[in-house]
Motif scaffolding. Structure first.
Motif, PDB file in Angstrom:
ATOM      1  N   PHE A 124       0.707  -1.182   0.048  1.00 26.18           N
ATOM      2  CA  PHE A 124       0.051  -0.103  -0.177  1.00 26.18           C
ATOM      3  C   PHE A 124       0.972   1.240   0.203  1.00 26.18           C
ATOM      4  CE2 PHE A 124      -4.733   0.362   1.163  1.00 26.18           C
ATOM      5  CZ  PHE A 124      -5.071  -0.934   0.551  1.00 26.18           C
ATOM      6  N   LYS A 125       0.574   2.291  -1.105  1.00 20.78           N
ATOM      7  CA  LYS A 125       1.358   3.433  -1.001  1.00 20.78           C
ATOM      8  C   LYS A 125       1.210   4.377   0.339  1.00 20.78           C
ATOM      9  CE  LYS A 125       1.820   4.090  -5.957  1.00 20.78           C
ATOM     10  NZ  LYS A 125       1.210   4.881  -6.852  1.00 20.78           N
ATOM     11  N   GLU A 126      -0.038   4.114   1.051  1.00 16.71           N
ATOM     12  CA  GLU A 126      -0.501   4.802   2.039  1.00 16.71           C
ATOM     13  C   GLU A 126      -0.031   4.037   3.329  1.00 16.71           C
ATOM     14  OE1 GLU A 126      -1.997   6.101   5.651  1.00 16.71           O
ATOM     15  OE2 GLU A 126      -3.336   4.565   4.754  1.00 16.71           O
ATOM     16  N   GLN A 127       0.979   4.500   4.211  1.00 19.18           N
ATOM     17  CA  GLN A 127       1.556   3.725   5.262  1.00 19.18           C
ATOM     18  C   GLN A 127       1.312   4.315   6.450  1.00 19.18           C
ATOM     19  OE1 GLN A 127       3.784   0.757   4.920  1.00 19.18           O
ATOM     20  NE2 GLN A 127       2.367   0.648   3.267  1.00 19.18           N
ATOM     21  N   SER A 128      -0.097   4.590   6.730  1.00 23.66           N
ATOM     22  CA  SER A 128      -0.216   5.019   8.304  1.00 23.66           C
ATOM     23  C   SER A 128       0.015   3.779   9.166  1.00 23.66           C
ATOM     24  CB  SER A 128      -1.695   5.665   8.245  1.00 23.66           C
ATOM     25  OG  SER A 128      -2.745   4.622   7.868  1.00 23.66           O
ATOM     26  N   HIS A 129      -0.021   2.833   8.539  1.00 17.63           N
ATOM     27  CA  HIS A 129       0.053   1.499   9.437  1.00 17.63           C
ATOM     28  C   HIS A 129       1.492   0.909   8.537  1.00 17.63           C
ATOM     29  CE1 HIS A 129      -3.549   1.509  11.493  1.00 17.63           C
ATOM     30  NE2 HIS A 129      -3.924   1.816  10.214  1.00 17.63           N
ATOM     31  N   LYS A 130       2.597   0.864   9.112  1.00 17.06           N
ATOM     32  CA  LYS A 130       3.764   0.817   8.430  1.00 17.06           C
ATOM     33  C   LYS A 130       3.920  -0.636   8.135  1.00 17.06           C
ATOM     34  CE  LYS A 130       5.686   4.671   9.057  1.00 17.06           C
ATOM     35  NZ  LYS A 130       5.414   5.808   8.103  1.00 17.06           N
ATOM     36  N   GLY A 131       4.473  -0.857   6.802  1.00 12.53           N
ATOM     37  CA  GLY A 131       4.292  -2.223   6.262  1.00 12.53           C
ATOM     38  C   GLY A 131       2.910  -2.925   5.842  1.00 12.53           C
ATOM     39  N   ARG A 132       2.007  -1.988   5.760  1.00 10.95           N
ATOM     40  CA  ARG A 132       0.845  -2.690   5.237  1.00 10.95           C
ATOM     41  C   ARG A 132       0.937  -3.180   3.648  1.00 10.95           C
ATOM     42  NH1 ARG A 132      -4.921   0.685   4.508  1.00 10.95           N
ATOM     43  NH2 ARG A 132      -6.298  -0.992   3.874  1.00 10.95           N
ATOM     44  N   VAL A 133       0.227  -4.322   3.536  1.00 11.15           N
ATOM     45  CA  VAL A 133       0.560  -5.103   2.250  1.00 11.15           C
ATOM     46  C   VAL A 133      -0.959  -5.893   2.020  1.00 11.15           C
ATOM     47  CG1 VAL A 133       2.938  -5.592   2.223  1.00 11.15           C
ATOM     48  CG2 VAL A 133       1.498  -7.359   3.238  1.00 11.15           C
ATOM     49  N   ILE A 134      -1.004  -6.091   0.715  1.00 14.80           N
ATOM     50  CA  ILE A 134      -2.113  -6.951   0.454  1.00 14.80           C
ATOM     51  C   ILE A 134      -1.732  -8.315  -0.381  1.00 14.80           C
ATOM     52  CG2 ILE A 134      -4.067  -7.224  -1.433  1.00 14.80           C
ATOM     53  CD1 ILE A 134      -4.574  -4.151  -0.795  1.00 14.80           C
ATOM     54  N   VAL A 135      -2.263  -9.503  -0.053  1.00 16.59           N
ATOM     55  CA  VAL A 135      -1.750 -10.547  -0.767  1.00 16.59           C
ATOM     56  C   VAL A 135      -3.078 -10.911  -1.593  1.00 16.59           C
ATOM     57  CG1 VAL A 135      -1.076 -12.978  -0.606  1.00 16.59           C
ATOM     58  CG2 VAL A 135      -0.294 -11.227   1.166  1.00 16.59           C
ATOM     59  N   ALA A 136      -3.079 -10.581  -2.625  1.00 15.73           N
ATOM     60  CA  ALA A 136      -4.152 -10.872  -3.442  1.00 15.73           C
ATOM     61  C   ALA A 136      -4.307 -12.197  -4.463  1.00 15.73           C
ATOM     62  CB  ALA A 136      -4.403  -9.703  -4.450  1.00 15.73           C
ATOM     63  N   SER A 137      -5.237 -12.791  -4.314  1.00 15.69           N
ATOM     64  CA  SER A 137      -5.429 -14.194  -5.033  1.00 15.69           C
ATOM     65  C   SER A 137      -5.333 -13.981  -6.411  1.00 15.69           C
ATOM     66  CB  SER A 137      -6.576 -15.006  -4.697  1.00 15.69           C
ATOM     67  OG  SER A 137      -6.831 -16.217  -5.571  1.00 15.69           O
ATOM     68  N   LYS A 138      -4.629 -15.008  -7.396  1.00 15.64           N
ATOM     69  CA  LYS A 138      -4.725 -14.648  -8.661  1.00 15.64           C
ATOM     70  C   LYS A 138      -6.012 -15.395  -9.450  1.00 15.64           C
ATOM     71  CE  LYS A 138       0.242 -14.967  -9.477  1.00 15.64           C
ATOM     72  NZ  LYS A 138       1.177 -15.671 -10.249  1.00 15.64           N
ATOM     73  N   HIS A 139      -6.759 -15.904  -8.421  1.00 19.35           N
ATOM     74  CA  HIS A 139      -8.017 -16.317  -8.786  1.00 19.35           C
ATOM     75  C   HIS A 139      -9.092 -15.416  -8.303  1.00 19.35           C
ATOM     76  CE1 HIS A 139      -6.630 -20.326  -9.773  1.00 19.35           C
ATOM     77  NE2 HIS A 139      -5.983 -20.348  -8.542  1.00 19.35           N
ATOM     78  N   HIS A 140      -9.706 -14.391  -9.141  1.00 16.48           N
ATOM     79  CA  HIS A 140     -10.307 -13.463  -8.665  1.00 16.48           C
ATOM     80  C   HIS A 140     -11.727 -13.765  -7.752  1.00 16.48           C
ATOM     81  CE1 HIS A 140     -12.284  -9.609  -9.041  1.00 16.48           C
ATOM     82  NE2 HIS A 140     -13.284 -10.111  -8.990  1.00 16.48           N
ATOM     83  N   VAL A 141     -11.885 -13.473  -6.787  1.00 16.96           N
ATOM     84  CA  VAL A 141     -12.975 -13.724  -5.840  1.00 16.96           C
ATOM     85  C   VAL A 141     -13.208 -12.138  -5.157  1.00 16.96           C
ATOM     86  CG1 VAL A 141     -12.531 -15.999  -5.280  1.00 16.96           C
ATOM     87  CG2 VAL A 141     -11.684 -14.127  -3.774  1.00 16.96           C
ATOM     88  N   SER A 142     -14.450 -11.990  -4.978  1.00 16.18           N
ATOM     89  CA  SER A 142     -14.862 -10.883  -4.382  1.00 16.18           C
ATOM     90  C   SER A 142     -14.573 -11.043  -2.753  1.00 16.18           C
ATOM     91  CB  SER A 142     -16.405 -10.365  -4.464  1.00 16.18           C
ATOM     92  OG  SER A 142     -16.513 -10.286  -5.787  1.00 16.18           O
ATOM     93  N   GLU A 143     -15.086 -11.982  -2.166  1.00 17.54           N
ATOM     94  CA  GLU A 143     -14.685 -12.208  -0.676  1.00 17.54           C
ATOM     95  C   GLU A 143     -14.085 -13.369  -0.478  1.00 17.54           C
ATOM     96  OE1 GLU A 143     -16.236  -9.822   1.637  1.00 17.54           O
ATOM     97  OE2 GLU A 143     -16.917  -8.616  -0.013  1.00 17.54           O
TER      98      GLU A 143
END
Length: 71
Positions: free
Chosen positions: A36-55
């Motif tokens: 995440f570019k916005e780092q108000s929480h240091k080290g914030r990342v997303i692990v996004a599945s390559k299989h598209h799911v909404s939830e």
């Protein structure tokens, strides 16, 4: 929206949609790691599945294996 058309997804499509809020860090076997570019929480990342799911509940335990399966 027809079945052929799809809504844009920053994680699936990448490019400018993803660049607006994140920096692609790595391609993993089943996912993408985005900082995440916005780092108000240091080290914030997303692990996004390559299989598209909404939830996360849309994952199928038999298809995805650990950690979603009990095996």
């Amino acid at each position: 929206m027809s079945q052929i058309e799809k809504e844009p997804c920053a994680y699936c499509d990448g490019g400018g949609l993803l660049d607006a809020f994140g920096i692609a860090i790595a391609e993993l076997p089943a996912s993408k790691l985005v900082l995440f570019k916005e780092q108000s929480h240091k080290g914030r990342v997303i692990v996004a599945s390559k299989h598209h799911v909404s939830e996360i509940v849309d994952f199928c335990p038999t298809r995805n294996g650990p950690p979603f399966s009990m095996t």
